[in-house]
Design a protein around this motif. Sequence first.
Motif, short mmCIF file in Angstrom:
data_model
loop_
_atom_site.label_atom_id
_atom_site.label_comp_id
_atom_site.label_asym_id
_atom_site.label_seq_id
_atom_site.Cartn_x
_atom_site.Cartn_y
_atom_site.Cartn_z
N CYS A 1 0.81 -1.22 0.00
CA CYS A 1 0.00 0.00 0.00
C CYS A 1 0.85 1.28 0.00
O CYS A 1 1.93 1.33 0.57
N ASP A 2 0.28 2.31 -0.64
CA ASP A 2 0.90 3.64 -0.64
C ASP A 2 0.47 4.43 0.59
O ASP A 2 1.27 5.14 1.20
N ARG A 3 -0.82 4.34 0.92
CA ARG A 3 -1.34 4.95 2.15
C ARG A 3 -2.21 3.93 2.87
O ARG A 3 -2.70 2.98 2.27
N VAL A 4 -2.39 4.15 4.17
CA VAL A 4 -3.15 3.20 4.99
C VAL A 4 -4.10 3.95 5.90
O VAL A 4 -3.74 4.97 6.50
N GLY A 5 -5.32 3.41 6.03
CA GLY A 5 -6.27 3.89 7.02
C GLY A 5 -6.47 2.82 8.08
O GLY A 5 -6.57 1.63 7.75
N VAL A 6 -6.52 3.21 9.33
CA VAL A 6 -6.69 2.28 10.44
C VAL A 6 -8.11 2.44 11.00
O VAL A 6 -8.51 3.55 11.37
N MET A 7 -8.86 1.33 11.04
CA MET A 7 -10.23 1.37 11.55
C MET A 7 -10.34 0.64 12.88
O MET A 7 -9.67 -0.36 13.11
N ARG A 8 -11.22 1.17 13.72
CA ARG A 8 -11.51 0.53 15.00
C ARG A 8 -12.97 0.79 15.37
O ARG A 8 -13.40 1.95 15.37
N GLN A 9 -13.70 -0.27 15.63
CA GLN A 9 -15.10 -0.19 16.06
C GLN A 9 -15.90 0.75 15.18
O GLN A 9 -16.66 1.60 15.64
N GLY A 10 -15.72 0.57 13.86
CA GLY A 10 -16.53 1.30 12.89
C GLY A 10 -16.04 2.70 12.55
O GLY A 10 -16.65 3.39 11.73
N GLN A 11 -14.95 3.14 13.15
CA GLN A 11 -14.45 4.49 12.91
C GLN A 11 -13.03 4.45 12.33
O GLN A 11 -12.25 3.55 12.63
N MET A 12 -12.72 5.44 11.47
CA MET A 12 -11.38 5.59 10.93
C MET A 12 -10.59 6.44 11.93
O MET A 12 -10.88 7.62 12.12
N VAL A 13 -9.60 5.83 12.57
CA VAL A 13 -8.88 6.53 13.64
C VAL A 13 -7.59 7.19 13.16
O VAL A 13 -7.06 8.08 13.83
N GLU A 14 -7.08 6.76 11.98
CA GLU A 14 -5.82 7.34 11.49
C GLU A 14 -5.65 7.02 10.01
O GLU A 14 -5.96 5.92 9.56
N VAL A 15 -5.17 8.00 9.24
CA VAL A 15 -4.82 7.81 7.83
C VAL A 15 -3.46 8.46 7.61
O VAL A 15 -3.24 9.60 8.01
N ALA A 16 -2.54 7.71 6.98
CA ALA A 16 -1.20 8.26 6.76
C ALA A 16 -0.51 7.50 5.63
O ALA A 16 -0.94 6.40 5.24
N ASP A 17 0.57 8.09 5.09
CA ASP A 17 1.42 7.35 4.17
C ASP A 17 1.94 6.11 4.87
O ASP A 17 2.23 6.14 6.08
N THR A 18 2.09 5.03 4.12
CA THR A 18 2.41 3.74 4.74
C THR A 18 3.68 3.79 5.58
O THR A 18 3.68 3.38 6.75
N GLU A 19 4.75 4.29 5.01
CA GLU A 19 6.01 4.31 5.74
C GLU A 19 5.93 5.22 6.97
O GLU A 19 6.49 4.92 8.02
N GLU A 20 5.21 6.33 6.85
CA GLU A 20 5.03 7.24 7.98
C GLU A 20 4.22 6.58 9.09
O GLU A 20 4.53 6.71 10.27
N LEU A 21 3.18 5.81 8.69
CA LEU A 21 2.34 5.15 9.68
C LEU A 21 3.14 4.11 10.46
O LEU A 21 3.02 4.02 11.68
N PHE A 22 3.97 3.32 9.75
CA PHE A 22 4.74 2.28 10.42
C PHE A 22 5.88 2.87 11.25
O PHE A 22 6.24 2.30 12.29
N ALA A 23 6.43 4.00 10.81
CA ALA A 23 7.56 4.59 11.53
C ALA A 23 7.11 5.50 12.66
O ALA A 23 7.78 5.59 13.70
N ASN A 24 5.95 6.16 12.47
CA ASN A 24 5.54 7.18 13.45
C ASN A 24 4.02 7.19 13.62
O ASN A 24 3.35 8.16 13.27
N PRO A 25 3.44 6.11 14.16
CA PRO A 25 1.98 6.07 14.35
C PRO A 25 1.53 7.15 15.32
O PRO A 25 2.20 7.43 16.31
N GLN A 26 0.33 7.72 15.04
CA GLN A 26 -0.13 8.87 15.83
C GLN A 26 -1.10 8.50 16.94
O GLN A 26 -1.28 9.26 17.89
N THR A 27 -1.78 7.36 16.83
CA THR A 27 -2.78 7.00 17.85
C THR A 27 -2.31 5.80 18.66
O THR A 27 -1.53 4.98 18.20
N ASP A 28 -2.82 5.71 19.88
CA ASP A 28 -2.47 4.59 20.76
C ASP A 28 -2.88 3.26 20.14
O ASP A 28 -2.18 2.26 20.27
N TYR A 29 -4.05 3.23 19.48
CA TYR A 29 -4.53 1.99 18.90
C TYR A 29 -3.60 1.50 17.79
O TYR A 29 -3.28 0.30 17.72
N THR A 30 -3.14 2.41 16.93
CA THR A 30 -2.22 2.02 15.86
C THR A 30 -0.91 1.52 16.45
O THR A 30 -0.33 0.53 15.98
#
Length: 570
Positions: free
Chosen positions: A518-547
């Motif tokens: 993937c180029d970008r990724v969205g993270v879902m939890r309990q029906g809500q989108m909690v975070e969207v980021a570029d893939t490498e940015e998400l894996f290197a620097n996640p912004q939410t506790d759930y991610t």
Amino acid sequence: MTLLTIEDLSVHFPTRHKVFVAVNDADLTVEPGEIHGLVGESGAGKSTIGAAVMGLLERPGHIAGGTVSFKGEKISGRDAEGMRSLRGAKISMIFQDPLTSLNPLLTVGQQLVETIQFHLKLTDKDSRQRAIELLDRVGIPHPDDRIDMYPHQFSGGMRQRVVIALALCSEPDVIIADEPTTALDVSIQAQILDLIKELARERQTGVILITHDMGVIADTTDKVTVMYQGEVVESGTTDQVMGDPQHEYTKSLIAAVPRPTLKVHRFPQLSYGGRQIEFHIDDLARNWHKPEPSKSGTLLKVDKLSKTFLTKGHIIPSRRKFFTAVNEVSFDIKDGEVFGIVGESGSGKSTVARMIATLYETNGGKITFDETDVTALHSHKDLEGYRRQIQMIFQDPYSSLNPRMRVDEIIAEPVKHHKLLEGAAIQHRVDELLERVGLGSDAGRKYPHEFSGGQRQRISIARALATQPRFLICDEPTSALDVSIQAQILNILKDLQEHLGLTMLFISHDLPVVRQMCDRVGVMRQGQMVEVADTEELFANPQTDYTRELLSLMPKLEGLSTEGLKDEIV
């Protein structure tokens, strides 16, 4: 004392024309507190060994040679009554498909209580309390309420946890776990594997862990046995086999594993045994009408999308109960982009995909495809025009293919439905697609049941490509495939995106696969989108506790050999 000893085990299945050797001279031991991994491709003989130990070989299959011993006592060759005293009480099995393991006519509680009373002779009250404790132990929320539900009222991951609870009822000495985490997302997988490790450590339970997931093997097992076409090709400690494999087949398997920390251009194909599959993307690209770019550069936009399901009907509206599966989810997908959605089972990933594909109606929000409001399309003609531009690859290829239709009819069906080609041109496209996905045009004359899981998924991809869509939805396309077939399918999808300009929505619970695809990724939890980021940015620097929690549960695979990957690392 060694709990389980398998010596020179051979299992034969006689047919009209020849004897099929499913297992040939296999050796394996399980010590108290040891988790022994059994790994290999589909058809390698892993599950057959488990069935032979349990005395559950389907006739005319039989043990043709060798022995199986439990605590030094030979158990192979025992009659049905002799095996019944062991099966479930001393040796339990967690089966791969929870639906076929559970009785649809009984509640989960009835099945657990029945098993507990048979093995432990407890009262009704004590049996029910133990059943509730087991459901809680395997991570089922609100076990006091869920115990009275039926199997169809649970998700796939929940049903697998019920099956594991059933296997634990009798506190067995040996557990044979046959692909226990195949359908589970990363958080539930970690929970189940932690439970298995806890049983091995605290109760000294011996475990045979049958899986095609090399991440599970690397992070969970003490020893590993690698099988290929019914034979053991390598065996040793996990660190030794995973970190410094000696056999060419083991090296190929490990090279095909998606890594959480390394991004590769292509996955190396299995180089042992002549089973490599080629996907001829260049030939397909010559006859492919590349899609026109969208007007704005954003092909799909989802804005505050919502979906609720009725869980309890009533004549009085105020007494009806609803479940919110998707709650105001927003994201967009650019031209030629692969957008990933990850999250636990029940987070709403597949529901979002099905609303985009117009398989589910929306209860709120807006879906825009190339500046067209899809949620405002109501006429059959307008909906058909939209559906012609999108296709979906489902998680289970067997249930998404009509078993009564030949493969060529299945692939031709969307072409005929949308009146894209006529006469011989339809068959030409079908043959071309079958050739390009590595099956050959002759496969068109067969039926879905005549193919393996990986081959059926390639049929699903050929069908999805038949209309030359602009947008492809991939809903867990590789979750049930072994690592080498997964590598082939992921390479096909990578080539489609790169050479044909396809835009994709890629849904998966396998985080290393998402990082590769993937180029970008969205993270879902309990029906809500909690975070969207570029893939490498998400894996290197996640912004939410759930991610961060999801990424922490991902198999580390730090000790795996990188031999065979050096030329592919991005």
